[in-house]
Design a protein around this motif. Sequence first.
Motif, short mmCIF file in Angstrom:
data_model
loop_
_atom_site.label_atom_id
_atom_site.label_comp_id
_atom_site.label_asym_id
_atom_site.label_seq_id
_atom_site.Cartn_x
_atom_site.Cartn_y
_atom_site.Cartn_z
N LEU B 143 -7.32 9.08 23.12
CA LEU B 143 -6.74 8.49 21.91
C LEU B 143 -5.83 9.54 21.29
N PRO B 144 -4.74 9.09 20.63
CA PRO B 144 -3.78 10.08 20.12
C PRO B 144 -4.33 10.97 19.00
N ILE B 145 -5.50 10.63 18.47
CA ILE B 145 -6.09 11.52 17.45
C ILE B 145 -6.58 12.83 18.08
N TYR B 146 -6.73 12.83 19.40
CA TYR B 146 -7.24 14.03 20.05
C TYR B 146 -6.09 14.88 20.58
N ARG B 147 -5.81 15.95 19.87
CA ARG B 147 -4.81 16.93 20.29
C ARG B 147 -5.43 18.29 20.04
N TRP B 148 -5.50 19.08 21.08
CA TRP B 148 -6.24 20.34 20.93
C TRP B 148 -5.37 21.44 20.36
N ARG B 273 -13.14 17.57 16.47
CA ARG B 273 -11.86 17.18 15.87
C ARG B 273 -12.10 16.18 14.75
N ILE B 274 -13.16 15.41 14.85
CA ILE B 274 -13.44 14.37 13.86
C ILE B 274 -14.49 14.88 12.88
N ARG B 275 -14.14 14.84 11.62
CA ARG B 275 -15.00 15.37 10.58
C ARG B 275 -16.38 14.69 10.58
N GLY B 276 -16.36 13.37 10.79
CA GLY B 276 -17.60 12.62 10.74
C GLY B 276 -18.61 13.05 11.81
N TRP B 295 -4.91 13.86 24.47
CA TRP B 295 -3.99 12.72 24.64
C TRP B 295 -2.65 13.14 25.25
N TYR B 316 -12.02 6.44 26.50
CA TYR B 316 -11.39 5.33 25.78
C TYR B 316 -10.53 4.53 26.76
N ALA B 319 -8.11 1.54 25.67
CA ALA B 319 -6.92 1.95 24.91
C ALA B 319 -5.88 2.59 25.83
N TRP B 323 -2.16 1.20 26.68
CA TRP B 323 -1.00 2.03 26.38
C TRP B 323 -0.13 2.20 27.62
N ASP B 343 -21.00 13.51 22.56
CA ASP B 343 -20.75 14.06 21.24
C ASP B 343 -22.00 14.63 20.63
#
Lengths: 551, 374
Positions: B143-148, B273-276, B295, B316, B319, B323, B343
């Motif tokens: 997913l595009p939210i994952y960029r290291w 990467r995700i705060r939650g 991504w 994912y 998705a 794409w 996770d």
Amino acid sequence: MKTFTTLYAQLDGTTKTSDKVRALVEYFATADPADAAWAIALLIGRKPRQAVASPRLREWAAAESGISDWLFQESYDAVGDVAETIALLLPRPERSSDLTLSRWIEERLLPLAKLDDDQKRLAVVDAWRQLDHEQRFLWNKLLSGGFRVGVSRQLVIRALAAHGNIEPAAVAHRLMGDWTPTPAFFQSLLVRDETDTSSSRPYPFFLAHAIDQPPAALGPRDAWQAEWKWDGIRCQLIRRQGQTYLWTRGEELVTERYPELVSAAECLPDGLVLDGEILPIKNGQVGPFSQLQRRIGRKSVPKSILSEIPVVLFAYDLLEASGQDMRLDPLALRRGKLERLVKELGARHPAVAERIRLSPVVEAETWEQLQAAWRGSRAQQAEGLMLKDRGKAYGVGRERGAWWKWKVAPLTIDAVLTAARRGSGKRASLYTDYTFGVWHNGALVTIAQAYSGLTDQEIRQVDAFIRRNMVEKFGPVRTVKPELVFELAFEGLNRSSRHRSGVAVRFPRIVRIRTDKQAHDADSLETLKALLPPIEAHTPDRASKKPATSD
Amino acid sequence: MTAASEPLLTRTDHGLYCAQGDFFVDPWRAVDQAVITHAHADHLAWGCRRYLASRECLPIARRRLQPGAEVGHLEYGQTIDIGGVKISLHPAGHIRGSAQVRLERSGQVWVVSGDYKIEPDPTCTPFEPVRCHVFISECTFGLPIYRWPEPIQVFQEILAWWQSNQQAGRASLLLGYSLGKAQRLLAGLAATSGSAEGANLPGPIYIHGAIEPLNDAYREGGFVLPHTRRVAEAEKGTDWSRALILAPPSAHGTPWTRRLGAHSTAQASGWMRIRGTRRRRAIDRGFVLSDHVDWPGLLSAIDATAAETVLLTHGYTAAVVRWLQEQGRDAHALATRYQGEHDDAEELIPALDVQPKPDNQLHGDSASPAGKVT
């Protein structure tokens, strides 16, 4: 905004209150007063109103990131938070910004309200292009009106008191009421001299703890004053310099919403602050909270509502009399003065005394007798009893020991998990928002949605169950094979034409997972309906319904 | 899709099967012949008769397999022929010894990526794109939210966190997978502080017992890791406040951590990467360090293969498939039982004991993951 971002990271990165207070003190000691004032406002929840609607933000962020709407949605589903999703998706910033927090808010955020969508978009995107990941996250939170951080008001007060070397109570008081986050305000918070009080300012509310022992263990019965624990709106009525102010516990100024109380308050002496509960009343009977809900959201109150749902203030404490702060006096003394005041009011203005009443003391000689009265709480539209130490002062915030709330057991029912959706924030990637049904004619009818009550481990177990047992997908909602039974508790039930089940439950929460039960063991709608209050309130029989009172 | 008419690999109950060569790639159950991409448990099934792995993978695989298991090996790029199928292994950059499996027959080339990443990692040979007709790719972080972020930047953050803990007088507990992540952390922290042997590290490093045999495997393969000691071997009364303690995520919140006294807990994972994710696990600090492709890396890796068909496995999947299809690629989902990077320590969560109902049990079986986690 960088120093505030650092503070946010520190507060967000620990669960230890001592670390949080240390970070706050350090921030207050070094921050620009204009920034510190805004930081306080944000930390205690006085955030600016939403400046941009969330769908617009999503749309602009997707375009800026070069992704399609569905992919934004997929990303959002994984993150559970729009502000964070946007911060994660945006391309790297082109430049950086040294603008302070107060200037970001005053010069960039607040002016957005006056712009049209195209201008807003330009301003928002321009901001994104100069903020780093953490700053963008906060900026988005501010834009969407959703800023919050795991710091209680009490911690902010503690840190300010430590920083200014003053009494926490003085800080707490200064943070109440109406103020604007300015450098002058920040400095006024820290002034040693305590003779400042703006006339609208309420006192910090004193809050009770839930009792965690048998009441008899509190000691002699007569050391404790018992009152009904009302299910209304906790409120301070302030009468100063010929003006009336009504503040809720959530620190909302609601004066205009209760004109009948305001006109009644005109007969009150000046320099007076009452603590009490706003309750709906009809034919002398206190009504359920659901009636009050119809007035809560309204800014203006039409005549029809005024006559349909009239309210009264049940006063139970006197915080200020003749301009004197009474809070350090023992409850017995404050109560005595309060009773005399209400009596005099009744003698001079009988009509007003109908609006501003004394919340009765529940008389019972022994704890056993009190328990018998407690069992009848629901018949009084009360949630239970309040037990207040007659010898104690009116405290600040939630201090242990002086006030206890003794609630009657909530209503409970066994219901079946029928659908779920992912949570947000901390629970973003888990299915944590559940829909429950009970049986009716062989099918499950939805009666409640509940989120809270499970441990983290149980949440993950239920999440795993949901993933294995999904049936259908409706947008973010997944229907689940109806197999898991949960015991739900709620505070009250009412008839509702807006719910398909015909029943509205108040404050539903999960008590436990009933793995010992199968779906067909769950309760039926008929069982639930049997818990409803009688259809029409009986013609009030004042003599028998009136609670035992001290006067 | 020409490749589909004579597929080199098909999905069976036991895993991805090459009928022409009669072998499996990363099977889920014991089979006769298994070509493995790397030694994480969801790719390395126990009890196969013969294994084929990269030479770098050998010491690790031996420690994780039944004693006496027959493990053949290949150098990266070396080709062998099994039943008319040419097999070669190519660096995947995931963990030490990780490989992409390239299969070729009658001019058709298929590549199974296994798990991979593009970022530099001193513990393994860097990922090499391999041109193919069909590319079977993981998409754990698709997913595009994952960029290291740059790994060097992450190691600097970890060192700074460690040092600030030292100043505050508390130990630094860092959670990461026993195989791969732990060694990458050790090597990365040592190198970032200026000495591969760890001479310039801020303090001593202790490791959880689960990590030790894997460190040994890395060292046996000739890789230099900084000096570490086992937590269990520390003397009574050890002052942990200057130390970094490396442990697998499953150690989080267990009584094992009590001996450390006051400590700050961090985890190194792509999920951070995700705060939650961090908050849900009650981790004080999350460091974004993944051994999987992000991504942009995923898209560029797929491009570099010039594949006509892309099959997406764990992650994912939906998705990424959508794409790629929108970009005009022939892309499909391929259901497998690989799990990618978990996770959290879900293996510690006992399953909810619902009233047994036969039809319910059936429903979960074929779709649920194998349940073994590294």
